[in-house]
Design a protein around this motif. Structure first.
Motif, PDB file in Angstrom:
ATOM      1  N   ALA A   1       9.471  16.099   1.935  1.00 61.02           N
ATOM      2  CA  ALA A   1       8.207  15.679   1.316  1.00 61.02           C
ATOM      3  C   ALA A   1       8.285  14.227   0.882  1.00 61.02           C
ATOM      4  N   SER A   2       7.104  13.615   0.812  1.00 65.07           N
ATOM      5  CA  SER A   2       6.968  12.293   0.195  1.00 65.07           C
ATOM      6  C   SER A   2       6.215  12.486  -1.107  1.00 65.07           C
ATOM      7  N   ALA A   3       6.495  11.598  -2.069  1.00 66.66           N
ATOM      8  CA  ALA A   3       5.747  11.649  -3.330  1.00 66.66           C
ATOM      9  C   ALA A   3       5.140  10.286  -3.602  1.00 66.66           C
ATOM     10  N   MET A   4       3.913  10.290  -4.099  1.00 62.30           N
ATOM     11  CA  MET A   4       3.229   9.058  -4.509  1.00 62.30           C
ATOM     12  C   MET A   4       2.782   9.266  -5.947  1.00 62.30           C
ATOM     13  N   VAL A   5       3.240   8.389  -6.831  1.00 66.75           N
ATOM     14  CA  VAL A   5       3.075   8.629  -8.268  1.00 66.75           C
ATOM     15  C   VAL A   5       2.440   7.404  -8.919  1.00 66.75           C
ATOM     16  N   CYS A   6       1.382   7.615  -9.701  1.00 66.89           N
ATOM     17  CA  CYS A   6       0.747   6.489 -10.393  1.00 66.89           C
ATOM     18  C   CYS A   6       0.198   6.945 -11.737  1.00 66.89           C
ATOM     19  N   GLY A   7       0.522   6.184 -12.765  1.00 63.97           N
ATOM     20  CA  GLY A   7       0.046   6.501 -14.108  1.00 63.97           C
ATOM     21  C   GLY A   7       0.801   5.649 -15.101  1.00 63.97           C
ATOM     22  N   PRO A   8       0.682   5.972 -16.382  1.00 64.72           N
ATOM     23  CA  PRO A   8       1.459   5.232 -17.378  1.00 64.72           C
ATOM     24  C   PRO A   8       2.950   5.310 -17.037  1.00 64.72           C
TER      25      PRO A   8
ATOM     26  N   SER B   1       0.833  -1.203   0.000  1.00 68.05           N
ATOM     27  CA  SER B   1       0.000   0.000   0.000  1.00 68.05           C
ATOM     28  C   SER B   1       0.868   1.255   0.000  1.00 68.05           C
ATOM     29  N   TRP B   2       0.240   2.373  -0.306  1.00 72.61           N
ATOM     30  CA  TRP B   2       0.942   3.660  -0.241  1.00 72.61           C
ATOM     31  C   TRP B   2       1.298   3.945   1.220  1.00 72.61           C
ATOM     32  N   PRO B   3       2.496   4.455   1.478  1.00 72.96           N
ATOM     33  CA  PRO B   3       2.927   4.655   2.877  1.00 72.96           C
ATOM     34  C   PRO B   3       2.365   5.941   3.479  1.00 72.96           C
ATOM     35  N   VAL B   4       1.061   5.938   3.706  1.00 75.52           N
ATOM     36  CA  VAL B   4       0.395   7.162   4.170  1.00 75.52           C
ATOM     37  C   VAL B   4       0.899   7.570   5.559  1.00 75.52           C
ATOM     38  N   ARG B   5       1.053   6.580   6.441  1.00 72.74           N
ATOM     39  CA  ARG B   5       1.491   6.911   7.806  1.00 72.74           C
ATOM     40  C   ARG B   5       2.909   7.507   7.803  1.00 72.74           C
ATOM     41  N   GLN B   6       3.796   6.916   6.980  1.00 72.47           N
ATOM     42  CA  GLN B   6       5.171   7.447   6.911  1.00 72.47           C
ATOM     43  C   GLN B   6       5.215   8.873   6.386  1.00 72.47           C
TER      44      GLN B   6
ATOM     45  N   LYS C   1       2.831  -9.432  -4.919  1.00 67.89           N
ATOM     46  CA  LYS C   1       2.891  -9.473  -3.449  1.00 67.89           C
ATOM     47  C   LYS C   1       3.957  -8.550  -2.868  1.00 67.89           C
ATOM     48  N   ASP C   2       5.025  -8.272  -3.616  1.00 67.69           N
ATOM     49  CA  ASP C   2       6.000  -7.283  -3.130  1.00 67.69           C
ATOM     50  C   ASP C   2       5.510  -5.872  -3.466  1.00 67.69           C
ATOM     51  N   GLY C   3       4.714  -5.735  -4.515  1.00 66.96           N
ATOM     52  CA  GLY C   3       4.121  -4.471  -4.949  1.00 66.96           C
ATOM     53  C   GLY C   3       2.623  -4.573  -4.791  1.00 66.96           C
ATOM     54  N   PRO C   4       1.830  -3.814  -5.537  1.00 66.92           N
ATOM     55  CA  PRO C   4       2.264  -3.010  -6.678  1.00 66.92           C
ATOM     56  C   PRO C   4       2.917  -1.683  -6.300  1.00 66.92           C
ATOM     57  N   ILE C   5       2.828  -1.290  -5.014  1.00 66.73           N
ATOM     58  CA  ILE C   5       3.451  -0.022  -4.615  1.00 66.73           C
ATOM     59  C   ILE C   5       4.881  -0.310  -4.172  1.00 66.73           C
ATOM     60  N   PHE C   6       5.827   0.395  -4.767  1.00 61.72           N
ATOM     61  CA  PHE C   6       7.239   0.199  -4.428  1.00 61.72           C
ATOM     62  C   PHE C   6       7.897   1.534  -4.116  1.00 61.72           C
ATOM     63  N   ARG C   7       8.894   1.469  -3.244  1.00 66.01           N
ATOM     64  CA  ARG C   7       9.766   2.627  -3.076  1.00 66.01           C
ATOM     65  C   ARG C   7      10.625   2.715  -4.318  1.00 66.01           C
TER      66      ARG C   7
ATOM     67  N   ARG D   1      14.681  12.958  -2.698  1.00 66.98           N
ATOM     68  CA  ARG D   1      15.428  11.694  -2.641  1.00 66.98           C
ATOM     69  C   ARG D   1      14.571  10.552  -3.164  1.00 66.98           C
ATOM     70  N   SER D   2      15.213   9.590  -3.843  1.00 67.65           N
ATOM     71  CA  SER D   2      14.434   8.511  -4.471  1.00 67.65           C
ATOM     72  C   SER D   2      13.754   7.610  -3.436  1.00 67.65           C
ATOM     73  N   ASP D   3      14.271   7.578  -2.196  1.00 65.75           N
ATOM     74  CA  ASP D   3      13.597   6.752  -1.198  1.00 65.75           C
ATOM     75  C   ASP D   3      12.372   7.445  -0.605  1.00 65.75           C
ATOM     76  N   ASN D   4      12.139   8.693  -0.995  1.00 62.77           N
ATOM     77  CA  ASN D   4      10.908   9.374  -0.580  1.00 62.77           C
ATOM     78  C   ASN D   4       9.850   9.347  -1.674  1.00 62.77           C
ATOM     79  N   ILE D   5      10.154   8.641  -2.767  1.00 63.32           N
ATOM     80  CA  ILE D   5       9.213   8.571  -3.890  1.00 63.32           C
ATOM     81  C   ILE D   5       8.681   7.140  -3.961  1.00 63.32           C
ATOM     82  N   HIS D   6       7.370   6.999  -4.047  1.00 56.32           N
ATOM     83  CA  HIS D   6       6.748   5.683  -4.226  1.00 56.32           C
ATOM     84  C   HIS D   6       5.954   5.678  -5.529  1.00 56.32           C
ATOM     85  N   ILE D   7       5.997   4.542  -6.205  1.00 56.36           N
ATOM     86  CA  ILE D   7       5.266   4.430  -7.468  1.00 56.36           C
ATOM     87  C   ILE D   7       4.466   3.119  -7.458  1.00 56.36           C
ATOM     88  N   SER D   8       3.519   3.027  -8.380  1.00 56.60           N
ATOM     89  CA  SER D   8       2.733   1.798  -8.510  1.00 56.60           C
ATOM     90  C   SER D   8       3.071   1.141  -9.841  1.00 56.60           C
TER      91      SER D   8
END
Ligand code: FAD
Ligand code: FES
Length: 284
Positions: free
Chosen positions: A210-217, A109-114, A265-271, A234-241
């Motif tokens: 900041a954290s970033a959550m990115v989803c799209g093509p 899932s998206w890391p909303v709490r983090q 199962k490891d995704g679909p959301i990844f750092r 930083r790339s560890d603050n960016i999550h994608i699906s």
């Protein structure tokens, strides 16, 4: 409700549970949302933003679809689907009361709490807004716990914009900086024109906190990440699906496997820093 226990809808992850369509509505010409309720009053369905279900249309097929509804309204389950092939079209033609098989919820899932305590930038392209909408609901439910929050959303044309009423409501409020752009538009469109990355310069957030959550093509995610990194994020603050073809959704069949990584199962959301190498690989 960020840390609620996540109760799977299925007693066994491979056994679909019957759910009934309650209501279905078109968001755009080719994309619809629909709500479902448990066929026999199963327990409330709990999920985390970004998770997906396997939806089975009897006699047609089973496909992964992200949950696009509000976790706080666990008695109904909402998905948003672009009708592209046999199964998605079959789901779109189901009438209220029709049954579907549901397995899930699956995946990370998206890391909303983090993201709490920092600014948050949510970037969506097209149907990519669907798995991010539950993030918006959770953020708005705990709004004081976040810094500045911006939602950047791009579609091909104004007619492709999903959730128009909610976007209007969010853009009028002070809780969420909501910016929408389209790739191309007629003269009656008075909003932004350009790809979604053009909104990043207008977004109010501190890339260092900041954290970033990115989803799209995938191409949209690649360019968005490039722009965020240029700002110093930083790339560890960016999550994608990541979306890849799936069958079992639980790491058995290998359909979604890339080396040691199972997207289901490891995704679909990844750092992003952990998945950077996979984003370069086209689906086999
Ligand atoms: C984790 C995950 C979450 C998803 N969430 C959503 C969602 O919320 N809403 C939604 O509309 N779709 C979502 N998808 C994509 C959805 O699963 C596919 O569109 C669906 O499987 C197509 O099935 P079909 O039988 O209708 O079409 P098919 O006949 O199987 O395919 C029709 C066309 O769609 C393409 N396609 C099939 N699967 C995918 C895929 N996974 N990604 C991109 N293109 C595909 C095919 O190449 C073909 O061109 C998700 C996929 C994954 C893996
Ligand atoms: S879908 Fe079967 S291993 Fe991921």
């Amino acid at each position: 409700m960020l840390e609620a226990p996540r109760v799977p809808a299925s007693p066994h992850p491979m056994v679909p549970q019957p759910w009934c369509v309650r209501r279905s509505w078109w968001e755009t010409e080719d994309t619809f949302s629909f709500s479902m309720e448990p066929h026999h009053g199963s327990p409330t369905f709990q999920f985390s933003p970004g998770q997906f279900n396997m939806l089975y249309v009897f006699g047609v097929g089973e496909i992964p679809i992200s949950i696009s509804g509000d976790q706080a309204k666990g008695e109904t389950l909402v998905h948003t689907v672009r009708a592209v092939g046999a199964t998605t079209r079959a789901i779109g033609s189901l009438q209220p009361g029709a049954q579907l098989g549901v397995r899930g919820p699956f995946g990370s899932s998206w890391p909303v709490r983090q993201a709490m305590g920092k600014d948050l930038v949510i970037v969506a392209g097209g149907i990519g807004l669907a798995p991010l909408r539950p993030v918006v609901y959770e953020v708005l439910a705990s709004r004081p716990k976040f810094g500045r929050v911006c939602l950047l959303y791009g579609t091909r044309t104004p007619d492709d914009i999903l959730y128009t009423k909610e976007l209007q409501k969010w853009s009028k409020g002070a809780d969420l900086q909501t910016l929408v752009t389209v790739d191309r538009a007629g003269q009656d469109w008075t909003g932004n024109v350009g790809v979604v990355t053009t909104l990043i310069a207008k977004a109010e957030f501190d890339p260092d906190h900041a954290s970033a959550m990115v989803c799209g093509p995938e191409v949209m995610m690649r360019f968005t990440i490039r722009e965020l990194e240029k700002l110093g994020m930083r790339s560890d603050n960016i999550h994608i699906s990541m979306e890849r073809n799936m069958k079992c959704a639980v790491g058995f069949c290998g359909h979604c496997q890339f080396g040691p990584t199972f997207i289901c199962k490891d995704g679909p959301i990844f750092r992003y820093d952990r998945i950077r190498h996979l984003l370069a690989i086209r689906e086999m």
